[in-house]
Scaffold this motif. Structure first.
Motif, PDB file in Angstrom:
ATOM      1  N   LYS A  33       0.828  -1.211   0.000  1.00  0.00           N
ATOM      2  CA  LYS A  33       0.000   0.000   0.000  1.00  0.00           C
ATOM      3  C   LYS A  33       0.862   1.261   0.000  1.00  0.00           C
ATOM      4  CE  LYS A  33      -4.213  -1.935   1.984  1.00  0.00           C
ATOM      5  NZ  LYS A  33      -5.194  -1.884   3.112  1.00  0.00           N
ATOM      6  N   GLN A  34       1.989   1.241   0.729  1.00  0.00           N
ATOM      7  CA  GLN A  34       2.866   2.419   0.744  1.00  0.00           C
ATOM      8  C   GLN A  34       3.522   2.631  -0.616  1.00  0.00           C
ATOM      9  OE1 GLN A  34       5.664   2.684   3.960  1.00  0.00           O
ATOM     10  NE2 GLN A  34       4.099   2.555   5.543  1.00  0.00           N
ATOM     11  N   VAL A  35       3.946   1.548  -1.282  1.00  0.00           N
ATOM     12  CA  VAL A  35       4.547   1.700  -2.609  1.00  0.00           C
ATOM     13  C   VAL A  35       3.505   2.192  -3.609  1.00  0.00           C
ATOM     14  CG1 VAL A  35       5.681   0.494  -4.511  1.00  0.00           C
ATOM     15  CG2 VAL A  35       6.347  -0.006  -2.167  1.00  0.00           C
ATOM     16  N   LEU A  36       2.290   1.671  -3.539  1.00  0.00           N
ATOM     17  CA  LEU A  36       1.219   2.139  -4.420  1.00  0.00           C
ATOM     18  C   LEU A  36       0.953   3.622  -4.209  1.00  0.00           C
ATOM     19  CD1 LEU A  36      -1.352  -0.794  -4.203  1.00  0.00           C
ATOM     20  CD2 LEU A  36      -0.087  -0.072  -6.240  1.00  0.00           C
ATOM     21  N   SER A  37       0.880   4.037  -2.953  1.00  0.00           N
ATOM     22  CA  SER A  37       0.641   5.448  -2.644  1.00  0.00           C
ATOM     23  C   SER A  37       1.762   6.326  -3.172  1.00  0.00           C
ATOM     24  CB  SER A  37       0.496   5.625  -1.121  1.00  0.00           C
ATOM     25  OG  SER A  37       0.319   6.984  -0.781  1.00  0.00           O
ATOM     26  N   LEU A  38       3.012   5.858  -3.024  1.00  0.00           N
ATOM     27  CA  LEU A  38       4.164   6.600  -3.521  1.00  0.00           C
ATOM     28  C   LEU A  38       4.077   6.763  -5.038  1.00  0.00           C
ATOM     29  CD1 LEU A  38       7.008   7.848  -2.971  1.00  0.00           C
ATOM     30  CD2 LEU A  38       7.933   5.545  -3.325  1.00  0.00           C
ATOM     31  N   CYS A  39       3.773   5.678  -5.746  1.00  0.00           N
ATOM     32  CA  CYS A  39       3.666   5.741  -7.210  1.00  0.00           C
ATOM     33  C   CYS A  39       2.524   6.648  -7.650  1.00  0.00           C
ATOM     34  CB  CYS A  39       3.470   4.343  -7.781  1.00  0.00           C
ATOM     35  SG  CYS A  39       4.960   3.335  -7.775  1.00  0.00           S
ATOM     36  N   ASP A  40       1.388   6.536  -6.970  1.00  0.00           N
ATOM     37  CA  ASP A  40       0.245   7.389  -7.318  1.00  0.00           C
ATOM     38  C   ASP A  40       0.607   8.860  -7.211  1.00  0.00           C
ATOM     39  OD1 ASP A  40      -1.253   5.100  -7.652  1.00  0.00           O
ATOM     40  OD2 ASP A  40      -2.382   5.317  -5.776  1.00  0.00           O
ATOM     41  N   ASP A  41       1.258   9.216  -6.097  1.00  0.00           N
ATOM     42  CA  ASP A  41       1.593  10.621  -5.870  1.00  0.00           C
ATOM     43  C   ASP A  41       2.641  11.113  -6.869  1.00  0.00           C
ATOM     44  OD1 ASP A  41       1.339  12.971  -3.788  1.00  0.00           O
ATOM     45  OD2 ASP A  41       3.475  12.741  -4.223  1.00  0.00           O
ATOM     46  N   LEU A  42       3.658  10.304  -7.110  1.00  0.00           N
ATOM     47  CA  LEU A  42       4.721  10.723  -8.034  1.00  0.00           C
ATOM     48  C   LEU A  42       4.207  10.818  -9.466  1.00  0.00           C
ATOM     49  CD1 LEU A  42       7.717   8.676  -6.611  1.00  0.00           C
ATOM     50  CD2 LEU A  42       7.500  11.171  -6.640  1.00  0.00           C
ATOM     51  N   ARG A  43       3.369   9.895  -9.861  1.00  0.00           N
ATOM     52  CA  ARG A  43       2.805   9.944 -11.210  1.00  0.00           C
ATOM     53  C   ARG A  43       1.996  11.227 -11.396  1.00  0.00           C
ATOM     54  NH1 ARG A  43      -0.297   5.405 -14.777  1.00  0.00           N
ATOM     55  NH2 ARG A  43      -1.750   6.762 -15.862  1.00  0.00           N
ATOM     56  N   ALA A  44       1.213  11.597 -10.372  1.00  0.00           N
ATOM     57  CA  ALA A  44       0.401  12.813 -10.461  1.00  0.00           C
ATOM     58  C   ALA A  44       1.271  14.068 -10.425  1.00  0.00           C
ATOM     59  CB  ALA A  44      -0.614  12.837  -9.320  1.00  0.00           C
ATOM     60  N   SER A  45       2.252  14.109  -9.505  1.00  0.00           N
ATOM     61  CA  SER A  45       3.042  15.331  -9.338  1.00  0.00           C
ATOM     62  C   SER A  45       4.057  15.531 -10.458  1.00  0.00           C
ATOM     63  CB  SER A  45       3.762  15.322  -7.987  1.00  0.00           C
ATOM     64  OG  SER A  45       4.708  14.265  -7.919  1.00  0.00           O
ATOM     65  N   GLU A  46       4.603  14.418 -11.002  1.00  0.00           N
ATOM     66  CA  GLU A  46       5.589  14.534 -12.067  1.00  0.00           C
ATOM     67  C   GLU A  46       4.945  14.711 -13.437  1.00  0.00           C
ATOM     68  OE1 GLU A  46       9.350  14.312 -11.346  1.00  0.00           O
ATOM     69  OE2 GLU A  46       8.050  15.141  -9.782  1.00  0.00           O
ATOM     70  N   GLY A  47       3.674  14.330 -13.560  1.00  0.00           N
ATOM     71  CA  GLY A  47       2.960  14.543 -14.813  1.00  0.00           C
ATOM     72  C   GLY A  47       3.224  13.491 -15.877  1.00  0.00           C
ATOM     73  N   HIS A  48       3.803  12.357 -15.481  1.00  0.00           N
ATOM     74  CA  HIS A  48       4.058  11.281 -16.428  1.00  0.00           C
ATOM     75  C   HIS A  48       4.228   9.977 -15.649  1.00  0.00           C
ATOM     76  CE1 HIS A  48       8.233  11.488 -15.102  1.00  0.00           C
ATOM     77  NE2 HIS A  48       8.277  12.769 -15.448  1.00  0.00           N
ATOM     78  N   PRO A  49       4.095   8.825 -16.308  1.00  0.00           N
ATOM     79  CA  PRO A  49       4.330   7.554 -15.615  1.00  0.00           C
ATOM     80  C   PRO A  49       5.757   7.468 -15.109  1.00  0.00           C
ATOM     81  CG  PRO A  49       3.197   7.201 -17.704  1.00  0.00           C
ATOM     82  CD  PRO A  49       3.640   8.633 -17.702  1.00  0.00           C
ATOM     83  N   VAL A  50       5.927   6.872 -13.920  1.00  0.00           N
ATOM     84  CA  VAL A  50       7.241   6.866 -13.284  1.00  0.00           C
ATOM     85  C   VAL A  50       7.745   5.454 -13.034  1.00  0.00           C
ATOM     86  CG1 VAL A  50       6.991   9.119 -12.192  1.00  0.00           C
ATOM     87  CG2 VAL A  50       6.190   7.072 -10.988  1.00  0.00           C
TER      88      VAL A  50
END
Length: 254
Positions: free
Chosen positions: A199-216
Motif C-alpha cells: 500500500k505504501q509503494v502504491l501510494s508513492l507511485c500514485d503521488d509521483l505519477r500525479a506530481s511529475e505529470g508522467h508515468p514513473v
C-alpha cells in the motif's frame, strides 16, 4: 582535492539543476526539498573525481555511492544499471575510492555498449551521489506506475528481501500488479508481501505519477532510515520517467 563548490548537499537548491548534478540527484533533491512526505535519504553530490578526502562527510555510518550522470534518468534513455553503485561504504578513504570507481564506470564496456545501442556518441558528464544508506532493510525493489511492457494502466511492483539485485536483473523478484483505475485495495493480491509495504509503494507511485505529470519508474526500499523517522516505511531511492515503452492516452484521471 575536492573544491567545496564541487560537493553539493541534496538539500541545496543548486542540487535541483540536472545540468549540474545529473538527473538522478536533481530529481531526488527536488522531491526531498518538497518536505518530509518523501523519505529521501540525505546525501550530497560530487561533481568531479576526488583526489583527497577533504570536504567529504565521513560519519561512521554506511553510505550508498551511486552515479548521477547528466542525461541519466531522462525521458529518452535511463542508463539503468549501466554505471556502478557501491553499497555499505564507511569512512572517508573508502568513500573517496568508491566515488572514483563510480566516476570511472562511465567508460566501462557495459556503459559504452549501451551508448552505442542508443546512438549516443559521447560519454555523459558524470557526477556521483553519496547518500546515507537505509538501515534494517526488510525489502527493496522497483515499481512502475504504468505497466512497462504492455503500457496498461496498472502499477507493477517488484520486490525482494533485503537490498538485492532487482534493478540489475540479478534476482527474480516477487511481482504484484494492481489496476490504477477502480482499485479495490481490500482485494489486492500481495503475493505474500507485507500489505502495508504494498500500500505504501502504491501510494508513492500514485503521488509521483500525479506530481511529475508522467508515468514513473521508481526504486525504493522498506526499512529504517538513519537520523530521521522511526519505524519502517518506504524510502525513495530513485524516480525517473518510464522509457521502456511509449505510453499513449496518458491521464491522471483514473
Amino acid at each position: 582535492m575536492v573544491d567545496k563548490d564541487s560537493v553539493i548537499s541534496l538539500t541545496d537548491s543548486a542540487c535541483e539543476d540536472p545540468s549540474r548534478v545529473g538527473g538522478k540527484a536533481a530529481t531526488l533533491s527536488r522531491l526531498k526539498n518538497r518536505g518530509h512526505f518523501y523519505r529521501v535519504p540525505w546525501g550530497y553530490v560530487i561533481t568531479e573525481p576526488v583526489s583527497s578526502i577533504l570536504n567529504l562527510d565521513g560519519r561512521k555510518i554506511p553510505w550508498a555511492v551511486r552515479s548521477s550522470a547528466v542525461g541519466e534518468d531522462g525521458s529518452s534513455s535511463s542508463y539503468a544499471g549501466m554505471h556502478d553503485s557501491i553499497l555499505n561504504v564507511q569512512g572517508k578513504a573508502n568513500i573517496k575510492d568508491a566515488v572514483n570507481k563510480v566516476f570511472d564506470s562511465v567508460n566501462s564496456s557495459r556503459a559504452t555498449a549501451y551508448r552505442k545501442a542508443m546512438g549516443i556518441d559521447k560519454a555523459p558528464k558524470m557526477c556521483v551521489l553519496v547518500q546515507e544508506q537505509v538501515q534494517n532493510v526488510m525489502m527493496s525493489g522497483t515499481a512502475f506506475s504504468t505497466h512497462p511492457v504492455t503500457g496498461e494502466n496498472k502499477t507493477v511492483i517488484e520486490a525482494e528481501a533485503g537490498l538485492g539485485g532487482v534493478v540489475d536483473g540479478r534476482t527474480i523478484p516477487t511481482t504484484v500488479i494492481v489496476p490504477n483505475k477502480n482499485r479495490d485495495e481490500s482485494a489486492i493480491d500481495c503475493k505474500g508481501l507485507p500489505e502495508l509495504l504494498v500500500k505504501q509503494v502504491l501510494s508513492l507511485c500514485d503521488d509521483l505519477r500525479a506530481s511529475e505529470g508522467h508515468p514513473v519508474d521508481v526504486e525504493w526500499c522498506y526499512g529504517i532510515k538513519p537520523n530521521a523517522w522511526s519505524g519502517h516505511g518506504v524510502s525513495l531511492l530513485q524516480c525517473r520517467e518510464i522509457t521502456t515503452v511509449p505510453v499513449t492516452g496518458f491521464t491522471n484521471d483514473w
